[in-house]
Design a protein around this motif. Sequence first.
Motif, mmCIF file in Angstrom:
data_model
loop_
_atom_site.group_PDB
_atom_site.id
_atom_site.type_symbol
_atom_site.label_atom_id
_atom_site.label_comp_id
_atom_site.label_asym_id
_atom_site.label_seq_id
_atom_site.Cartn_x
_atom_site.Cartn_y
_atom_site.Cartn_z
ATOM 1 N N ALA A 1 0.353 40.328 2.621
ATOM 2 C CA ALA A 1 -0.146 40.632 3.962
ATOM 3 C C ALA A 1 -1.668 40.650 4.001
ATOM 4 C CB ALA A 1 0.409 41.982 4.415
ATOM 5 N N ASP A 2 -2.299 40.835 2.838
ATOM 6 C CA ASP A 2 -3.761 40.856 2.745
ATOM 7 C C ASP A 2 -4.337 39.519 2.319
ATOM 8 O OD1 ASP A 2 -3.896 43.605 3.402
ATOM 9 O OD2 ASP A 2 -3.365 44.122 1.344
ATOM 10 N N GLY A 3 -3.500 38.491 2.270
ATOM 11 C CA GLY A 3 -3.969 37.178 1.859
ATOM 12 C C GLY A 3 -3.374 36.777 0.518
ATOM 13 N N PRO A 4 -3.666 35.549 0.074
ATOM 14 C CA PRO A 4 -3.063 35.063 -1.172
ATOM 15 C C PRO A 4 -3.659 35.764 -2.402
ATOM 16 C CG PRO A 4 -4.623 33.452 -0.324
ATOM 17 C CD PRO A 4 -4.505 34.523 0.717
ATOM 18 N N ARG A 5 -2.793 35.999 -3.384
ATOM 19 C CA ARG A 5 -3.221 36.618 -4.643
ATOM 20 C C ARG A 5 -2.620 35.823 -5.803
ATOM 21 N NH1 ARG A 5 -6.012 38.574 -1.442
ATOM 22 N NH2 ARG A 5 -6.437 40.799 -0.995
ATOM 23 N N ILE A 6 -3.458 35.544 -6.800
ATOM 24 C CA ILE A 6 -3.011 34.782 -7.967
ATOM 25 C C ILE A 6 -2.159 35.661 -8.866
ATOM 26 C CG2 ILE A 6 -3.795 33.641 -10.086
ATOM 27 C CD1 ILE A 6 -6.259 32.719 -8.446
ATOM 28 N N VAL A 7 -1.028 35.115 -9.293
ATOM 29 C CA VAL A 7 -0.163 35.801 -10.250
ATOM 30 C C VAL A 7 -0.552 35.407 -11.665
ATOM 31 C CG1 VAL A 7 2.220 36.131 -11.015
ATOM 32 C CG2 VAL A 7 1.714 35.882 -8.581
ATOM 33 N N GLU A 8 -0.565 34.110 -11.946
ATOM 34 C CA GLU A 8 -0.976 33.599 -13.254
ATOM 35 C C GLU A 8 -1.178 32.100 -13.140
ATOM 36 O OE1 GLU A 8 3.090 33.079 -15.722
ATOM 37 O OE2 GLU A 8 2.625 35.152 -15.209
ATOM 38 N N SER A 9 -1.650 31.497 -14.234
ATOM 39 C CA SER A 9 -1.873 30.056 -14.252
ATOM 40 C C SER A 9 -1.670 29.553 -15.673
ATOM 41 C CB SER A 9 -3.293 29.724 -13.767
ATOM 42 O OG SER A 9 -3.466 28.327 -13.623
ATOM 43 N N GLN A 10 -1.412 28.254 -15.803
ATOM 44 C CA GLN A 10 -1.257 27.640 -17.115
ATOM 45 C C GLN A 10 -1.922 26.275 -17.133
ATOM 46 O OE1 GLN A 10 1.936 28.636 -15.543
ATOM 47 N NE2 GLN A 10 1.594 30.679 -16.380
ATOM 48 N N ALA A 11 -2.487 25.921 -18.290
ATOM 49 C CA ALA A 11 -3.177 24.642 -18.458
ATOM 50 C C ALA A 11 -2.183 23.567 -18.883
ATOM 51 C CB ALA A 11 -4.297 24.796 -19.486
ATOM 52 N N ARG A 12 -1.242 23.282 -18.021
ATOM 53 C CA ARG A 12 -0.186 22.304 -18.301
ATOM 54 C C ARG A 12 0.507 21.969 -16.983
ATOM 55 N NH1 ARG A 12 4.117 25.342 -17.337
ATOM 56 N NH2 ARG A 12 4.322 27.477 -18.123
ATOM 57 N N LEU A 13 1.447 21.037 -17.063
ATOM 58 C CA LEU A 13 2.299 20.766 -15.905
ATOM 59 C C LEU A 13 3.203 21.957 -15.626
ATOM 60 C CD1 LEU A 13 3.458 17.097 -16.635
ATOM 61 C CD2 LEU A 13 1.751 17.826 -14.967
ATOM 62 N N GLY A 14 3.648 22.086 -14.397
ATOM 63 C CA GLY A 14 4.611 23.121 -14.078
ATOM 64 C C GLY A 14 5.897 22.913 -14.854
ATOM 65 N N GLY A 15 6.518 24.011 -15.270
ATOM 66 C CA GLY A 15 7.796 23.928 -15.950
ATOM 67 C C GLY A 15 8.941 23.826 -14.951
ATOM 68 N N ASP A 16 10.138 24.140 -15.425
ATOM 69 C CA ASP A 16 11.320 24.152 -14.545
ATOM 70 C C ASP A 16 11.570 22.818 -13.862
ATOM 71 O OD1 ASP A 16 11.999 26.704 -15.177
ATOM 72 O OD2 ASP A 16 11.594 27.585 -13.211
ATOM 73 N N LYS A 17 11.116 21.721 -14.502
ATOM 74 C CA LYS A 17 11.323 20.364 -13.977
ATOM 75 C C LYS A 17 10.645 20.131 -12.627
ATOM 76 C CE LYS A 17 15.567 19.690 -16.615
ATOM 77 N NZ LYS A 17 14.860 18.885 -17.636
ATOM 78 N N ILE A 18 9.585 20.878 -12.357
ATOM 79 C CA ILE A 18 8.823 20.647 -11.115
ATOM 80 C C ILE A 18 8.298 19.209 -11.040
ATOM 81 C CG2 ILE A 18 6.695 21.273 -9.908
ATOM 82 C CD1 ILE A 18 7.328 24.198 -10.583
ATOM 83 N N PRO A 19 7.783 18.619 -12.149
ATOM 84 C CA PRO A 19 7.358 17.211 -12.037
ATOM 85 C C PRO A 19 8.476 16.280 -11.578
ATOM 86 C CG PRO A 19 6.462 18.184 -14.033
ATOM 87 C CD PRO A 19 7.436 19.187 -13.470
ATOM 88 N N ASP A 20 9.722 16.593 -11.958
ATOM 89 C CA ASP A 20 10.839 15.735 -11.553
ATOM 90 C C ASP A 20 11.107 15.822 -10.058
ATOM 91 O OD1 ASP A 20 11.139 15.014 -14.203
ATOM 92 O OD2 ASP A 20 12.656 16.537 -14.606
#
Length: 405
Positions: free
Chosen positions: A274-293
């Motif tokens: 409600a106060d705007g976007p907040r970063i949870v985490e980040s990784q120096a790679r492609l997204g997992g969980d087959k997101i590229p697919d």
Amino acid sequence: MPNLVMVMPYKAYLGKARAEGFRITAIWDPAEATRLFGAEAPAYLKEVEGLAESLWLVDFTDRGAYAEAIRAAVRDTGAGHVWHVGSEESMQLAYEVADELGVAVNSPRSVFLLNDKLAMRTLLHDKGISTVRFAVADRWQDVEPLLARFTLPVVVKPAALSASRGTRLLTDPAELPAWGDELAALAYSGPLLVEEYLRGPEFSVETMTVRGEHHVLGVTRKLLGPLPHFVERGHLFGEPETAETREVAALAVELLDAVGYQCGPAHTEVIRTADGPRIVESQARLGGDKIPDIIEHARGFDVKRAMFAALAGRTSLPEPGGSVGHIAYFSFPTGVLRSVEGLDAAKALPYVDTLSFPFAPGDVLPETVSSKTRHGFVILTGSEDAEQAQARADHVRSLIEVVLR
């Protein structure tokens, strides 16, 4: 064709690298391959060996041997770069050795600030970006006194584990010993984070950086499973851009600028509160969980090849429009599997691209506490919008009948 030493290159990467003009020398840890691919690991590594110029095997947990393998591979091949876009746990040392040799794709500092949850949270706090209240403990036994600074529930997580392992929503201090048991089972003894619980829809921003310029490939909507574990039950890619998703994407780019990231993929998770976007985490790679697919299904865009184009200094971006790609994960009751019905009927549906249920009668369906303990998935293609994609996923789930002993 320039030589490139890659740590943990998945076999899908090797042909993409060659198509963009690179010869790959691969470095793998057989134990890591077994963790990822189980009994298929030896065959998987054999395929990697056939696709790469050569394959070096080393124990990533033996820092001396791991570092020397990278040095030797660079020395023997004259490689111009060392790149690691696999699991975060073995990534940092690879970049440190590459930096020592003058062949790092990104600085060790930038990779550490992205991958390490405590380092990232501290950097964001210091720069006044996406501020989130947090505290740090060395042991789970030290967490309870810190809870006075927060309103329960809070999120507790290890600073250096991936795949949601060890991350949970803590609603009562009495739950701490159970969390401690979970951390012990993961053999984790590093720093621990206590963070305010961020409420709101969650997204991941898929980016590709070329010569220090960050390009947003798209925003993925995350669908979470039941608490207290933060395990995704699905991802949606290809929904229309909105002011909210533009704001989410801009925050991810701000993070990449702050850490000094120069080249390659990044996957940044953001909650829009409600106060705007907040970063949870980040990784120096492609997204997992087959997101590229699912990106490829939705946009016809090959993200895996695009990261090698980025390394060569070329920018490749998806075209606007297309369909919605969706991956949905299964989570059935836990126990010993007696039988399963409906898999063939589900696979025959015209919008089902891939369906995986990696269990046979007699296997144990575990409790879903991380992305490693889910019960399979289905990838759905050609949906007009998110609602249709999710309805199709629900239909697939309804067709599968699992019977336990």
